[in-house]
Design a protein around this motif. Sequence first.
Motif, PDB file in Angstrom:
ATOM      1  N   ASP A 127      39.517  38.530  27.949  1.00 29.27           N
ATOM      2  CA  ASP A 127      39.006  38.859  29.285  1.00 29.27           C
ATOM      3  C   ASP A 127      39.150  40.350  29.572  1.00 29.27           C
ATOM      4  N   PHE A 128      40.282  40.930  29.222  1.00 31.33           N
ATOM      5  CA  PHE A 128      40.514  42.351  29.491  1.00 31.33           C
ATOM      6  C   PHE A 128      39.589  43.227  28.641  1.00 31.33           C
ATOM      7  N   VAL A 173      51.531  46.688  31.745  1.00 34.79           N
ATOM      8  CA  VAL A 173      50.194  46.505  31.168  1.00 34.79           C
ATOM      9  C   VAL A 173      49.943  45.014  30.955  1.00 34.79           C
ATOM     10  N   HIS A 174      50.954  44.288  30.510  1.00 29.45           N
ATOM     11  CA  HIS A 174      50.828  42.834  30.364  1.00 29.45           C
ATOM     12  C   HIS A 174      50.452  42.212  31.714  1.00 29.45           C
ATOM     13  N   SER A 175      51.092  42.663  32.785  1.00 28.87           N
ATOM     14  CA  SER A 175      50.769  42.151  34.125  1.00 28.87           C
ATOM     15  C   SER A 175      49.331  42.488  34.501  1.00 28.87           C
ATOM     16  N   LEU A 176      48.869  43.672  34.144  1.00 29.92           N
ATOM     17  CA  LEU A 176      47.483  44.050  34.401  1.00 29.92           C
ATOM     18  C   LEU A 176      46.519  43.121  33.661  1.00 29.92           C
ATOM     19  N   LEU A 177      46.781  42.864  32.396  1.00 35.81           N
ATOM     20  CA  LEU A 177      45.936  41.945  31.632  1.00 35.81           C
ATOM     21  C   LEU A 177      45.920  40.561  32.269  1.00 35.81           C
ATOM     22  N   TRP A 178      47.095  40.109  32.701  1.00 30.38           N
ATOM     23  CA  TRP A 178      47.186  38.800  33.332  1.00 30.38           C
ATOM     24  C   TRP A 178      46.356  38.763  34.618  1.00 30.38           C
ATOM     25  N   LEU A 179      46.418  39.842  35.422  1.00 30.85           N
ATOM     26  CA  LEU A 179      45.636  39.887  36.663  1.00 30.85           C
ATOM     27  C   LEU A 179      44.135  39.873  36.378  1.00 30.85           C
ATOM     28  N   VAL A 180      43.703  40.642  35.402  1.00 27.26           N
ATOM     29  CA  VAL A 180      42.281  40.640  35.042  1.00 27.26           C
ATOM     30  C   VAL A 180      41.886  39.253  34.549  1.00 27.26           C
ATOM     31  N   HIS A 181      42.744  38.634  33.784  1.00 23.43           N
ATOM     32  CA  HIS A 181      42.482  37.280  33.285  1.00 23.43           C
ATOM     33  C   HIS A 181      42.373  36.280  34.439  1.00 23.43           C
ATOM     34  N   ARG A 182      43.281  36.352  35.413  1.00 26.38           N
ATOM     35  CA  ARG A 182      43.310  35.395  36.513  1.00 26.38           C
ATOM     36  C   ARG A 182      42.305  35.701  37.624  1.00 26.38           C
ATOM     37  N   GLU A 183      42.128  36.991  37.923  1.00 26.62           N
ATOM     38  CA  GLU A 183      41.331  37.374  39.092  1.00 26.62           C
ATOM     39  C   GLU A 183      40.001  38.026  38.744  1.00 26.62           C
ATOM     40  N   GLY A 184      39.826  38.448  37.502  1.00 27.96           N
ATOM     41  CA  GLY A 184      38.625  39.173  37.110  1.00 27.96           C
ATOM     42  C   GLY A 184      38.836  40.671  37.294  1.00 27.96           C
ATOM     43  N   ALA A 185      37.949  41.432  36.690  1.00 30.09           N
ATOM     44  CA  ALA A 185      38.040  42.902  36.789  1.00 30.09           C
ATOM     45  C   ALA A 185      37.745  43.331  38.222  1.00 30.09           C
TER      46      ALA A 185
END
Length: 186
Positions: A127-128, A173-185
């Motif tokens: 996703d990221f 950065v892991h948290s950022l990837l998780w947010l993009v995965h869960r919420e979208g870019a």
Amino acid sequence: YAYLQADVFPTYDPTALTPSDVEPFLEALSVAEPLSDVIPVYLLGGRWQPWDSFTTQSVANPEAAAEVISTLIDSEQAPLSTRLTQFSEFYSDISDSGSERMSVATMLLMLIHPDEYVMYRYQMFKDFFDAYSDYSIPTGFNPSEYALMNDALSRVREDLDRHAEQDVRMLDVHSLLWLVHREGAP
């Protein structure tokens, strides 16, 4: 991470585990506090099977497990792709596809070196990278591709660090990837 720093790492050196350290070290990593779930299982998205397979195999063969885990964690022992390959060969029972094996290995790396590694989860990475690059995430266990992705994410950390008021870690950065995965870019 504070729990690991305060309670686990003063007792166990993950880069120099002995066979007698393996079971209590994995039990220490398996604490559920302060989360409502066991830390590794929580990070694996609630999937017990990969962590159970990993701990079962480690406890059954603590001599080899101590060597494989310590080598994985100690970046001075070998290049990352070599250390991941050794982990994959020893823990081949974790999954057929290899993605869960990669998740367990990189989760250990991230827990112990949160400034250097991001835990691999296929869909989260996909996703990221789909949102911010033209890179196609491979499936399965691919150590050299993980090393490339982790290097790219290190550059993301450096970019974020230049614009943040506090130091940015790979855990962020892991948290950022998780947010993009869960919420979208955004």
